[in-house]
Enzyme design. Structure first.
Site, PDB file in Angstrom:
ATOM      1  N   SER A   1       1.046  -1.461  -0.002  1.00 28.90           N
ATOM      2  CA  SER A   1      -0.078  -0.141  -0.123  1.00 28.90           C
ATOM      3  C   SER A   1       0.977   0.961  -0.139  1.00 28.90           C
ATOM      4  O   SER A   1       2.465   0.866   0.414  1.00 28.90           O
ATOM      5  CB  SER A   1      -1.099   0.045   1.317  1.00 28.90           C
ATOM      6  OG  SER A   1      -1.335   1.597   1.628  1.00 28.90           O
TER       7      SER A   1
ATOM      8  N   TYR B   1      -1.450  -0.843  10.219  1.00 27.53           N
ATOM      9  CA  TYR B   1      -1.564  -1.095   9.035  1.00 27.53           C
ATOM     10  C   TYR B   1       0.162  -0.567   7.598  1.00 27.53           C
ATOM     11  O   TYR B   1       0.050  -1.501   6.896  1.00 27.53           O
ATOM     12  CB  TYR B   1      -2.482  -0.233   8.303  1.00 27.53           C
ATOM     13  CG  TYR B   1      -2.909  -0.733   6.830  1.00 27.53           C
ATOM     14  CD1 TYR B   1      -3.655  -2.052   6.505  1.00 27.53           C
ATOM     15  CD2 TYR B   1      -3.059   0.556   5.863  1.00 27.53           C
ATOM     16  CE1 TYR B   1      -4.257  -2.336   5.016  1.00 27.53           C
ATOM     17  CE2 TYR B   1      -3.605   0.313   4.529  1.00 27.53           C
ATOM     18  CZ  TYR B   1      -3.844  -1.595   4.254  1.00 27.53           C
ATOM     19  OH  TYR B   1      -4.266  -1.049   2.893  1.00 27.53           O
TER      20      TYR B   1
HETATM   21  N1  LIG Z   1      -9.021   0.127  -0.637  1.00 32.84           N
HETATM   22  C1  LIG Z   1      -7.741   0.420  -0.973  1.00 32.84           C
HETATM   23  O1  LIG Z   1      -7.520   1.082  -0.434  1.00 32.84           O
HETATM   24  C2  LIG Z   1      -6.010   0.160  -0.537  1.00 32.84           C
HETATM   25  C3  LIG Z   1      -5.071   0.575  -0.678  1.00 32.84           C
HETATM   26  C4  LIG Z   1      -3.889   0.018  -0.886  1.00 32.84           C
HETATM   27  C5  LIG Z   1      -3.744  -1.499  -0.495  1.00 32.84           C
HETATM   28  N2  LIG Z   1      -4.697  -2.093  -0.393  1.00 32.84           N
HETATM   29  C6  LIG Z   1      -4.515  -3.403  -0.144  1.00 32.84           C
HETATM   30  O2  LIG Z   1      -5.401  -4.026  -0.825  1.00 32.84           O
HETATM   31  C7  LIG Z   1      -5.583  -5.227  -0.936  1.00 32.84           C
HETATM   32  C8  LIG Z   1      -6.633  -5.466  -1.288  1.00 32.84           C
HETATM   33  O3  LIG Z   1      -7.952  -5.163  -0.513  1.00 32.84           O
HETATM   34  P1  LIG Z   1      -9.263  -3.755  -0.791  1.00 32.84           P
HETATM   35  O4  LIG Z   1      -9.423  -3.255  -0.726  1.00 32.84           O
HETATM   36  O5  LIG Z   1      -9.869  -5.418  -2.720  1.00 32.84           O
HETATM   37  O6  LIG Z   1     -10.755  -4.796  -0.147  1.00 32.84           O
HETATM   38  P2  LIG Z   1     -11.974  -5.418   0.225  1.00 32.84           P
HETATM   39  O7  LIG Z   1     -12.793  -5.041  -1.324  1.00 32.84           O
HETATM   40  O8  LIG Z   1     -11.893  -5.368   1.642  1.00 32.84           O
HETATM   41  O9  LIG Z   1     -11.054  -7.105   0.272  1.00 32.84           O
HETATM   42  C9  LIG Z   1     -10.205  -7.484   0.675  1.00 32.84           C
HETATM   43  C10 LIG Z   1     -10.056  -8.880   0.993  1.00 32.84           C
HETATM   44  O10 LIG Z   1      -9.065  -9.841   1.705  1.00 32.84           O
HETATM   45  C11 LIG Z   1      -9.656 -10.328   2.498  1.00 32.84           C
HETATM   46  N3  LIG Z   1      -9.514 -10.913   4.027  1.00 32.84           N
HETATM   47  C12 LIG Z   1      -9.421  -9.962   5.253  1.00 32.84           C
HETATM   48  N4  LIG Z   1      -9.337 -10.697   5.712  1.00 32.84           N
HETATM   49  C13 LIG Z   1      -8.912 -12.321   5.122  1.00 32.84           C
HETATM   50  C14 LIG Z   1      -8.713 -12.914   5.956  1.00 32.84           C
HETATM   51  N5  LIG Z   1      -8.634 -13.049   7.618  1.00 32.84           N
HETATM   52  N6  LIG Z   1      -8.495 -14.339   5.523  1.00 32.84           N
HETATM   53  C15 LIG Z   1      -8.575 -14.591   4.244  1.00 32.84           C
HETATM   54  N7  LIG Z   1      -9.057 -13.481   3.340  1.00 32.84           N
HETATM   55  C16 LIG Z   1      -9.398 -12.040   4.206  1.00 32.84           C
HETATM   56  C17 LIG Z   1     -11.296 -10.165   2.211  1.00 32.84           C
HETATM   57  O11 LIG Z   1     -12.279 -11.894   2.061  1.00 32.84           O
HETATM   58  P3  LIG Z   1     -12.971 -11.689   3.389  1.00 32.84           P
HETATM   59  O12 LIG Z   1     -13.188 -11.202   3.992  1.00 32.84           O
HETATM   60  O13 LIG Z   1     -14.123 -12.498   2.251  1.00 32.84           O
HETATM   61  O14 LIG Z   1     -12.443 -13.263   3.747  1.00 32.84           O
HETATM   62  C18 LIG Z   1     -11.197  -9.875   0.493  1.00 32.84           C
HETATM   63  O15 LIG Z   1     -11.716 -10.424  -0.388  1.00 32.84           O
HETATM   64  C19 LIG Z   1      -5.145  -5.126   0.630  1.00 32.84           C
HETATM   65  O16 LIG Z   1      -3.950  -5.813   0.885  1.00 32.84           O
HETATM   66  C20 LIG Z   1      -5.133  -4.035   0.751  1.00 32.84           C
HETATM   67  O17 LIG Z   1      -4.363  -3.338   1.583  1.00 32.84           O
HETATM   68  C21 LIG Z   1      -6.247  -1.487  -0.478  1.00 32.84           C
END
Ligand SMILES: NC(=O)c1ccc[n+]([C@@H]2O[C@H](COP(=O)([O-])OP(=O)(O)OC[C@H]3O[C@@H](n4cnc5c(N)ncnc54)[C@H](OP(=O)(O)O)[C@@H]3O)[C@@H](O)[C@H]2O)c1
Length: 235
Positions: A142, A155
């Protein structure tokens, strides 16, 4: 040659959109193993993908908590035994609970590290120990891992560690011909972003499919010409 991918956090957001592109728009990938916890959303996402699958392609859902090390190791071994070599791994599952420093509970800090850092490490180590040879590992960090953010201490720290761990993996695994890419998205309209910035209008920021498109390009044959330790994807 047909390739197999494993995407963690595949039930929604960036992970689901990446899975969609891998299985529908990537010439090489024919199998995607999807890791997420058990939920109706996950079942619905899998059913939707299965309805669109071209002949000869498959998705394999695996219900597992990436933060539970024992269960994760078991699930990874089981997936390897079922589908064989994982050529492309996307360590995408992420967790955050943003609170002021004084209110951070150790158990929650540990959960953040378990899901965001130790989870990706465990998947890679378990597969290597099984004899897996990766073409590509994509670790999702991130921009919050490049610069620490107020209120996001656990985080930010976990993501900074992912950036550094990716550099070490990249050096150590290059002898096997494995590319290791760290990808750091900026704000992206997902459930996780809603947790970090509840008042933001999601239509004004990057969408998960944009990040997924970049991951798919990195995972395509032309991706080997993209040489960067930490690819920043942001508006
Ligand atoms: N959105 C942003 O602004 C942003 C920015 C920078 C980086 N990121 C990174 O991008 C990645 C994806 O996030 P996203 O933004 O797409 O968020 P999201 O839509 O909330 O998806 C998060 C995913 O992680 C899974 N997850 C969370 N805890 C888990 C666990 N304990 N075991 C297995 N799966 C788990 C969730 O699945 P379940 O809850 O269904 O298990 C879901 O599929 C993350 O690493 C996040 O830190 C996001």
């Amino acid at each position: 040659m047909s390739k197999t991918a494993l995407v963690t956090g595949a039930s929604r957001g960036i992970g689901l959109e990446t899975t969609r592109r891998f299985i529908l728009n990537n010439d090489q990938i024919t199998t995607v193993v999807m890791f997420a916890r058990d939920s109706e959303d996950f079942d619905a996402a899998v059913a939707e993908l299965e309805a669109e699958l071209p002949i000869g392609r498959r998705v394999i859902p695996v219900k597992v908590d990436v933060g539970d090390r024992g269960a994760l190791k078991k699930a990874v071994k089981h997936a390897y035994d079922e589908v064989g070599n994982i050529d492309i791994l996307v360590n995408n599952a992420g967790y955050t609970n943003p609170v002021p420093l004084q209110q951070i509970k150790m158990a929650d800090f540990e959960k953040t590290m378990n899901v965001n850092l130790y989870g990706p490490f465990t998947v890679v180590k378990t597969l290597l120990n099984r004899g897996n040879r990766f073409d590509l590992i994509v670790n999702i960090a991130s921009t919050a891992g490049i610069n620490g953010r107020s209120g996001w201490l656990a985080y930010s720290a976990s993501k900074a560690a992912v950036i550094n761990m990716s550099q070490a993996m990249r050096e150590e695994l290059s002898i096997y011909g494995t590319r290791v890419v760290c990808l750091s998205p900026g704000r992206t309209a997902t459930a996780l972003r809603k947790t970090l910035a509840p008042d933001e209008d999601p239509s004004t920021i990057m969408q998960p499919e944009h990040v997924a498109q970049v991951i798919n390009t990195i995972s395509s044959p032309v991706g080997r010409f993209i040489d960067s330790e930490n690819i920043v994807v942001r508006q």
